[in-house]
Design an enzyme around this catalytic site. Structure first.
Site, PDB file in Angstrom:
ATOM      1  CD  GLU A 180     -81.098  51.497 -16.250  1.00 44.53           C
ATOM      2  OE1 GLU A 180     -80.125  52.212 -15.945  1.00 44.53           O
ATOM      3  OE2 GLU A 180     -81.322  51.139 -17.411  1.00 44.53           O
TER       4      GLU A 180
ATOM      5  CG  HIS B 124     -71.992  49.878 -14.107  1.00 46.30           C
ATOM      6  ND1 HIS B 124     -72.519  48.715 -13.599  1.00 46.30           N
ATOM      7  CD2 HIS B 124     -73.008  50.492 -14.768  1.00 46.30           C
ATOM      8  CE1 HIS B 124     -73.801  48.632 -13.947  1.00 46.30           C
ATOM      9  NE2 HIS B 124     -74.125  49.708 -14.657  1.00 46.30           N
TER      10      HIS B 124
ATOM     11  CG  HIS C  46     -70.241  53.032 -16.373  1.00 51.22           C
ATOM     12  ND1 HIS C  46     -70.339  52.188 -17.459  1.00 51.22           N
ATOM     13  CD2 HIS C  46     -71.453  53.641 -16.267  1.00 51.22           C
ATOM     14  CE1 HIS C  46     -71.555  52.273 -17.982  1.00 51.22           C
ATOM     15  NE2 HIS C  46     -72.241  53.166 -17.291  1.00 51.22           N
TER      16      HIS C  46
ATOM     17  NE  ARG D  48     -73.626  58.729 -16.503  1.00 52.69           N
ATOM     18  CZ  ARG D  48     -74.239  57.610 -16.885  1.00 52.69           C
ATOM     19  NH1 ARG D  48     -75.564  57.591 -17.035  1.00 52.69           N
ATOM     20  NH2 ARG D  48     -73.544  56.511 -17.110  1.00 52.69           N
TER      21      ARG D  48
HETATM   22  C1  SIN Z   1     -76.488  50.365 -17.366  1.00 53.63           C
HETATM   23  O1  SIN Z   1     -77.191  49.884 -18.247  1.00 53.63           O
HETATM   24  O2  SIN Z   1     -76.395  49.905 -16.245  1.00 53.63           O
HETATM   25  C2  SIN Z   1     -75.698  51.587 -17.691  1.00 53.63           C
HETATM   26  C3  SIN Z   1     -76.593  52.706 -17.952  1.00 53.63           C
HETATM   27  C4  SIN Z   1     -75.892  53.999 -17.682  1.00 53.63           C
HETATM   28  O3  SIN Z   1     -74.691  54.028 -17.467  1.00 53.63           O
HETATM   29  O4  SIN Z   1     -76.571  55.009 -17.629  1.00 53.63           O
END
Ligand code: SIN
Length: 524
Positions: free
Chosen positions: A129, A243, A345, A380
């Site tokens: 990610e 987010h 988020h 984060r």
């Molecule tokens: C996501 O799946 O984008 C969120 C994961 C997270 O907030 O760590």
């Protein structure tokens, strides 16, 4: 409701609270887990999509990614605790105890340990990610939380020394001579103290303070507010993470998260003119740190009228069936790109705790999103929240089990003279609070707006306090929590002149010259 006593009182039922309860119970403590939740999905952990990051061969790379994403603000000692304990915690609780079947590479058998599988044909399908330099995220589809939390709750239900009290809110901490002795619990309008040798706050985030959020509705910041009102230290609460890719939806604020994993697998961000814009903002483009992507998305929405997540480079329905289903539920045709916009988020700060989850008040602990461990600094890294909750939950639970015997002390006298709230009092005040937080304390801030927000929030708190002097109603206490935390966030933002990570100041120079310290005008 009857007055009760317990060795360890855990407040909240996400992964952090459950891990704390598990560790304390394993150490022989009697545990009461009190939660507002009536269903597992009332906790944020259930909604976690991407997954849980683990430490693979290159621990230093994981450390570095966390610190870089944090805009250099993460506490290196806390990061070490997370990275060094990640593998053992995941193997112990998620693999050995709960037998979670994380996704594996196609055709691979089930895997029981981190790292390479025991056999050549066993390998987890580690995902990557944003801001991760390697693939290290364990997941189940893109709905990891809902595959972890129910079995964890079921496991706790089966332990003889754990009592789970659902639909039960904590209203106030019980303190006496500098020690925390439990909390006043409320269920169905009745309330009574639960006296505890140790109290562990695990109440999650603050999404209910914002008009658009990926959190469940009960995220009113209760643990942070109770701790702050009892005199515990709170830190880093100006770092509210948004987010970048929540479904854009309509004015109602109803939204759902489109996991960063979609960009990790090749999803692209395009503005209303069809242009892929992220390469112009950051060398890592769509995989830049979350705060950078969120601000870029907002800028492009403002400039061109919208942003979509282009999922044509991947087989969306095949790779993300749960998200494809969600799109269908909302009537979104993903072949045209999914309209997205930032949404609140995660809160990176919270109740300040040490490496065992101990707060600044004796016998008080905090774990998970309501705590500030120092791991996240100013922003984060993706898929570290379940991990932090698990690692600190276990450590805090172990420590709490030995904190001391429960003592029955004088509890705060909550008033019930006039318990009903007038009409839509709480709902209307929440609407006002969310509007202020969304407009003035959002993705980018300036000191004039922060002053305005503080003025409105102070008035709101005054109104709520006036009601609390005569009534004890859960909705009112949630509103108080939200108001207290909103003020803490706004004050911290106002007092921090440095633009860092999620705390982005439009005009840092004004802040550096001292603007923003006054009380501001009306602003309502
Ligand atoms: C996501 O799946 O984008 C969120 C994961 C997270 O907030 O760590």
């Amino acid at each position: 409701m009857q007055q009760t006593t317990t060795d360890v009182l855990v407040i909240g039922s996400g992964i952090a609270g459950c891990a704390a309860a598990l560790a304390a119970a394993r150490d022989g403590a009697d545990v009461t887990l009190a939660t507002k939740a009536t269903e597992p999905e009332d906790a944020s952990s259930w909604w976690a999509q991407g997954g849980i990051a683990v430490t693979r061969e290159d621990a230093d790379a994981f450390r570095e990614d966390i610190v870089t994403a944090s805009d250099g603000e993460a506490d290196p000692d806390a990061v070490d605790v997370l990275v060094e304990n990640a593998t053992a915690a995941v193997e112990d609780v998620l693999l050995d105890t709960l037998d979670i079947e994380f996704d594996t590479v196609a055709g691979s058998a089930k895997v029981d340990a981190i790292g390479t599988g025991a056999h050549e044909d066993e390998e987890f399908a580690y995902a990557r990610e944003a801001a991760h330099s390697e693939s290290r995220i364990l997941h189940v589809n893109a709905s990891t939380g809902r595959h972890i939390l129910p079995p964890l709750l079921d496991h706790l239900q089966g332990l003889a020394n754990v009592t789970i009290e659902q639909g039960t809110a904590a209203l106030e901490l019980v303190t006496h001579e500098g020690l925390v002795h439990g909390a006043i619990l409320e269920r169905d309008g009745e309330f009574a103290p639960c006296f505890a040798g140790a109290t562990v706050l695990a109440t999650g985030g603050i999404g209910a303070l914002y008009p658009r959020t990926t959190n469940p509705p009960g995220s009113t910041g209760d643990g942070i507010a109770m701790a702050a009102l009892a005199g515990a230290d709170v830190a880093d609460v100006e770092y509210v993470q948004f987010h970048p890719t929540a479904y854009a939806g309509d004015e109602s604020g109803d939204t759902f998260l489109l996991s960063e994993a979609v960009r990790g697998e090749g999803g692209l961000l395009r503005n209303a003119e069809g242009e892929r814009f992220m390469p112009g903002y950051h060398e890592d483009a769509e995989l830049a740190p979350r705060d950078v992507v969120a601000r870029a998305v907002r800028t492009e929405i403002d400039a061109t009228g919208g942003v979509t997540l282009d999922v044509s480079p991947l087989d969306f329905a095949e790779e993300f069936p749960d998200l494809a289903h969600k799109c269908e539920e909302y009537g979104v045709d993903w072949s045209d790109g999914i309209p997205v916009a930032p949404a609140e988020h995660f809160l990176c700060g919270g109740v300040a705790v040490d490496d065992r989850g101990r707060a600044s008040l004796d016998r008080l602990f905090a774990v998970g999103e309501c705590s500030r461990t120092g791991v996240h600094g100013a922003n984060r890294l993706a898929s570290t929240s379940l991990l932090e909750g698990l690692v600190w939950g276990l450590r805090a639970g172990e420590t709490a089990a030995d904190a001391g015997e429960p003592e029955v002390v004088e509890a705060p006298d909550l008033l019930t003279r006039d318990p009903a709230l007038p009409g839509n009092f709480a709902r209307d005040k929440f609407v006002r609070l969310r509007r202020v937080m969304g407009e003035y304390v959002g993705l980018s801030r300036n000191h004039e707006d922060l002053d305005r927000a503080q003025a409105v929030l102070r008035r709101l708190k005054g109104e709520v306090d006036a009601y609390i002097r005569t009534r004890t109603a859960r909705g009112l206490y949630e509103l108080r929590s939200a108001t207290v935390v909103a003020l803490l966030v706004t004050r911290a933002a106002s007092e921090n002149p440095e633009s860092k990570g999620c705390h982005y100041l439009e005009s840092p120079s004004a802040a550096e010259t001292g603007a923003g310290t006054g009380t501001g005008a009306d602003g309502d």
